[in-house]
Write an enzyme that holds these catalytic residues in place. Structure first.
Site, PDB file in Angstrom:
ATOM      1  CG  ASP A 146      -8.683   1.889  -0.623  1.00  0.00           C
ATOM      2  OD1 ASP A 146      -9.050   1.003  -0.845  1.00  0.00           O
ATOM      3  OD2 ASP A 146      -8.071   3.167  -0.118  1.00  0.00           O
ATOM      4  CG  ASP A 180      -2.572   0.300   0.678  1.00  0.00           C
ATOM      5  OD1 ASP A 180      -2.215   1.511  -0.251  1.00  0.00           O
ATOM      6  OD2 ASP A 180      -3.134  -0.132   1.671  1.00  0.00           O
TER       7      ASP A 180
END
Length: 690
Positions: A494, A437
């Site tokens: 997301d 990430d």
């Protein structure tokens, strides 16, 4: 006067360059393949070319690196300085070398500069790049990849923007006098301005007409320029930015991936998807099917426990998951997002026996194990920061994003620490997958940071070649061919809202293949939008790409479980040919429907996905036209989810009764009559060439 021509061809496009005397090379044509007869002779006679009865408009030659000293009124392709003095190079041609592609060498003896333009046809694309070297250190403010002409029979420039939860938003800018410039100054390729652009010729659509496209293989700051000069010339520039760098002697534009299509945007999508999948991504096990993915983030967030995760693993495996990913919260003292980034050791409060008990449970359920990491980041509340405050990128009093800072990956010591920490984890545990990430922007735009990330990933991949890596950056903040040369999957957004995902996936497919595009079935009530959508719709939207789940499967009703399991089984049965095929975006006469065709590489099979995201303007559903088929062939088509019809769908639709046999011509001209549908419905039609 001497004239040298160089021509590069792929199966779908041609690039022609010309050098006269010792001047910088000119790009005099880029587009659909030219007729063979006397091409170069004709091009050498005039600046303008007109093919196919005007299908391609006149294109005036343009230097592949416009120079500030040349009588050129447009944006230069190279900007240099030394101290307070601007350097104005004047390059002279030295030689051309042919191998797998073409290299053109130029030099400026007065300033001690050398410039190399490189072109390589690979598959259906041409890779162009520029490199500059200097005898003495200089500041490089801008170095474009080889500059190309843009066609005059184009009315618009297409590029994409976005934000968190809303990536890949298309925008159209009309051509006009002056420049259209987009510059990424966030330090990564970005939600805001991914390094991609298209130039459609007049009348081009999703499936018809001529389109040119550019895609930069670089994960940091970049710039795109489309300029129309007063004399009529149009130029396209794209490259990485260097403004914040220090003095140096070696500079590179990064690779610019050029694609051309005479089949509208669908041809661009096919070329880019094949190139990324077959030539960019290095698969750990190329013959291994893409595994159905499970990620626990939206199920438990930071509340880790072996008991809960074991229950979730059992349910995920029963649904058909083949990989289980433990997300954020397993390390340091990580109870929220304010601490512990950088401390990549197991949190013994949550995991007193380490991760082995969970991994054993995951393996017992027949799944591989993956782990979330965010190596480029650090929290000030961490042992790492307390030990090495000097490892921070930028000042200590900078604004934070998600309560975190970046580590300076240009420092070898930082990379050594991160490699050791990650490698130790991969050696201690049987980890098949890393979700990598990147949850904040850079405080300074520096190419050295991106180069450091690349170096770390390259080192880790060399040491652990069978570990798959996902590029996630608050969702779609770092999706580009540069990062995909070192990773195997991207987290597109997301947002697990299937209505948002439907559009994001459709646009992203113009540039990346389905095999690398992660798409998950989220919770019943979406955590990013609050929408509650039918399980069938959520499952089919995820099944368009690399399918996964990201919810607490214990919340599913029996009906939801059965639907998701059935769609997952279908995905597994079709994944091999679909993940090795390509996606063609389709036109839809109904503006509340987003549709696409997923085609097998050999053209013998396809799946039509037609997703309704809003209430239609018409009482009756409109036919859905297909593309990319053999017009003379017959196809057997079958609607595989007729049970998703709403109560109002009471009229006779032939597809509901069973399979039909139709010609490619009929499917591409009239199309398929699909049943009436509510918003948040996806029709799925399988087709097979007879």
């Amino acid at each position: 006067m001497t004239s040298i021509h160089h021509r590069l061809d792929t199966p779908t496009q041609t690039l022609v360059l010309r050098i006269e005397d010792n001047r910088m090379a000119e790009a005099i044509y880029w587009g659909e393949r030219l007729p063979d007869a006397e091409d170069l002779a004709q091009l050498s006679k005039a600046h303008a070319i007109d093919l196919g009865g005007g299908m391609l408009d006149a294109t005036i030659p343009l230097s592949i690196c416009p120079e500030a000293r040349a009588p050129f009124p447009g944006q230069v392709g190279l900007s240099l300085s030394s101290g307070e003095k601007t350097i104005l190079p004047r390059f002279r041609f030295e030689k051309a070398e042919r191998g797998e592609g073409l290299q053109l060498f130029f030099s400026d003896a007065i300033h001690g500069l050398r410039y190399v333009a490189q072109f390589a046809p690979i598959g259906d694309v041409i890779i162009a790049s520029a490199a500059l070297s200097s005898d003495a250190p200089v500041l490089c403010h801008w170095l474009a990849a080889p500059v190309l002409p843009a066609p005059h029979m184009s009315d618009d420039i297409l590029d994409w923007h976005g934000t968190w939860l809303k990536e890949f938003q298309r925008q159209k800018t009309p051509w006009s006098a002056g420049i259209r410039m987009r510059e990424a100054r966030t330090g990564r390729s970005g939600h805001e301005h991914p390094p991609v652009a298209m130039i459609p010729l007049r009348g081009a659509t999703r499936t018809q007409g001529h389109v040119l496209a550019l895609q930069l293989a670089w994960s940091g700051g970049h710039r795109f320029i489309a300029e129309e000069l007063p004399d009529g010339r149009r130029q396209l520039q794209m490259g990485r930015t260097w403004d914040s760098e220090g003095y140096g002697t070696q500079f590179h534009s990064s690779e610019l991936i050029l694609a051309c299509s005479s089949e509208g945007e669908a041809g661009i999508a096919r070329a880019y998807q094949r190139y990324i999948r077959d030539h960019v991504v290095t698969w750990p096990a190329p013959d291994r099917p893409r595994p159905v993915h499970y990620n626990c983030w939206e199920a438990i967030y930071f509340e880790h426990s072996l008991e809960a995760l074991s229950q979730i693993a059992e349910r995920a495996a029963a649904l058909g998951a083949e990989r289980f990913v433990l997300d954020d919260g397993w390390f340091g003292q990580r109870d929220d997002d304010t601490s512990s980034l950088g401390d990549w050791t197991i949190d013994t409060r949550k995991w007193p026996d380490g991760l082995t008990p969970l991994i054993d449970k995951v393996h017992a359920e027949g799944m591989a194990f993956g782990l979330w990491v965010e190596p480029e980041m650090v929290n000030m509340d961490s042992d790492l920061y307390r030990a090495h405050p000097d490892w921070l990128l930028g000042p200590a009093d900078q604004l934070t994003g998600r309560f975190q800072h970046l580590l300076d990956l240009s420092k070898p010591a930082v990379r050594d620490y991160l490699f050791s920490a990650l490698s130790d984890l991969l050696e201690a545990y049987e980890i098949d997958y890393l979700k990598w990430d990147h949850n904040r922007l850079l405080p300074v735009v520096t190419s050295a940071q991106t180069e450091g990330v690349y170096a770390l990933l390259d080192q880790l991949r060399a040491a652990h070649p069978m570990v798959e890596i996902e590029s996630c950056a608050s969702g779609g903040g770092r999706i580009d061919a540069g990062i995909l040369a070192r990773t195997h999957r991207v987290w597109l957004s997301d947002s697990n809202d299937a209505i948002e995902r439907l559009r994001i996936q459709h646009e992203a497919a113009l540039f990346i293949p389905p095999a690398v595009t992660g798409s998950h079935v989220g919770p019943r009530k979406c955590h990013s939008s609050g929408r509650i959508l039918p399980m069938s719709f959520r499952a089919w939207v995820a099944a368009e790409r690399h399918m996964g789940f990201e919810m607490d499967p214990r919340e599913l009703t029996d009906e939801e479980f059965t639907i998701l399991q059935r769609v997952t089984n279908w995905w597994k049965a079709t994944r091999d040919w679909r993940m090795k095929g390509y996606v063609l975006p389709l036109e839809s006469d109904d503006d509340s429907v987003i549709s696409e065709l997923q085609m097998a590489n050999d053209g013998t099979r396809f799946v039509l996905f037609a997703g309704r995201f809003a209430t239609p303007r018409h009482t009756l559903p409109l036919a859905q036209r297909l593309a990319g088929l053999d017009p003379d062939a017959l196809y057997r088509v079958r609607l595989i989810n007729p049970e998703d019809r709403p109560p109002q769908s009471r009229g006779h639709t032939a597809l509901v009764d069973g399979a039909l046999v139709l010609s490619g011509t009929a499917l591409m001209t009239h199309g398929l009559n699909l049943p009436l549908s509510w918003p948040a419905t996806m029709w799925v039609v399988e087709g097979e060439k007879i």
